[in-house]
Scaffold this motif. Structure first.
Motif, mmCIF file in Angstrom:
data_model
loop_
_atom_site.group_PDB
_atom_site.id
_atom_site.type_symbol
_atom_site.label_atom_id
_atom_site.label_comp_id
_atom_site.label_asym_id
_atom_site.label_seq_id
_atom_site.Cartn_x
_atom_site.Cartn_y
_atom_site.Cartn_z
ATOM 1 N N PRO A 1 0.811 -1.224 0.000
ATOM 2 C CA PRO A 1 0.000 0.000 0.000
ATOM 3 C C PRO A 1 0.846 1.277 0.000
ATOM 4 O O PRO A 1 0.412 2.314 -0.518
ATOM 5 C CB PRO A 1 -0.847 -0.112 1.272
ATOM 6 N N ILE A 2 2.038 1.207 0.543
ATOM 7 C CA ILE A 2 2.926 2.372 0.541
ATOM 8 C C ILE A 2 3.346 2.701 -0.885
ATOM 9 O O ILE A 2 3.249 3.843 -1.337
ATOM 10 C CB ILE A 2 4.160 2.115 1.434
ATOM 11 N N VAL A 3 3.815 1.686 -1.598
ATOM 12 C CA VAL A 3 4.269 1.901 -2.971
ATOM 13 C C VAL A 3 3.099 2.291 -3.869
ATOM 14 O O VAL A 3 3.232 3.176 -4.722
ATOM 15 C CB VAL A 3 4.999 0.646 -3.503
ATOM 16 N N THR A 4 1.948 1.680 -3.651
ATOM 17 C CA THR A 4 0.769 2.032 -4.445
ATOM 18 C C THR A 4 0.414 3.509 -4.236
ATOM 19 O O THR A 4 0.115 4.228 -5.198
ATOM 20 C CB THR A 4 -0.431 1.134 -4.073
ATOM 21 N N ALA A 5 0.480 3.982 -3.008
ATOM 22 C CA ALA A 5 0.204 5.396 -2.722
ATOM 23 C C ALA A 5 1.249 6.291 -3.376
ATOM 24 O O ALA A 5 0.915 7.377 -3.880
ATOM 25 C CB ALA A 5 0.163 5.631 -1.214
ATOM 26 N N GLN A 6 2.501 5.857 -3.396
ATOM 27 C CA GLN A 6 3.547 6.651 -4.045
ATOM 28 C C GLN A 6 3.302 6.755 -5.547
ATOM 29 O O GLN A 6 3.456 7.831 -6.137
ATOM 30 C CB GLN A 6 4.919 6.042 -3.774
ATOM 31 N N VAL A 7 2.915 5.645 -6.165
ATOM 32 C CA VAL A 7 2.621 5.658 -7.603
ATOM 33 C C VAL A 7 1.412 6.549 -7.873
ATOM 34 O O VAL A 7 1.430 7.369 -8.796
ATOM 35 C CB VAL A 7 2.393 4.223 -8.133
ATOM 36 N N ARG A 8 0.368 6.415 -7.070
ATOM 37 C CA ARG A 8 -0.824 7.252 -7.249
ATOM 38 C C ARG A 8 -0.465 8.727 -7.086
ATOM 39 O O ARG A 8 -0.920 9.583 -7.852
ATOM 40 C CB ARG A 8 -1.910 6.866 -6.247
ATOM 41 N N GLY A 9 0.369 9.047 -6.119
ATOM 42 C CA GLY A 9 0.786 10.424 -5.911
ATOM 43 C C GLY A 9 1.627 10.946 -7.060
ATOM 44 O O GLY A 9 1.449 12.082 -7.506
#
Length: 104
Positions: free
Chosen positions: A28-36
């Motif tokens: 979820p951390i990496v997914t949030a970084q990609v979304r950001g």
């Protein structure tokens, strides 16, 4: 969408429950970084586009393989150099930048 099991399998350790757990926390951390980074472009709800999902998989694998982000470890004569999460790789950026909104 990438799962923690997919990350462990990419690293050749699909049956390592500890790695699956770490990958589950990193995902979820990496997914949030990609979304950001893409400012939400390339996502349909929570579902990333297939190429963005690949970025999520590879970046999560790097983080899960070295969650302490150590550059190296040395014990006696034995030393190992590790890959650290120090931003996106060039292939990842090639994908991410297709979705990123930029000023003109």
């Amino acid at each position: 969408m990438t799962s923690a099991g997919d990350v462990a399998a990419l690293l050749g350790r699909g049956d390592d429950t500890d790695l699956v757990a770490v990958a589950g926390q990193a995902l979820p951390i990496v997914t949030a970084q990609v979304r950001g980074y893409t400012r939400g472009r390339g996502f349909s709800g929570d579902q990333p586009a297939a190429d963005l999902d690949t970025v999520i998989l590879t970046s999560t694998a790097r983080l899960a393989a070295n969650p302490e982000n150590l550059r190296s470890e040395k014990i006696g004569d034995y030393e190992v150099q590790r890959q650290v999460v120090d931003g996106w790789t060039l292939p990842e950026l090639a994908i991410l930048n297709r979705y990123r909104r930029r000023a003109r």
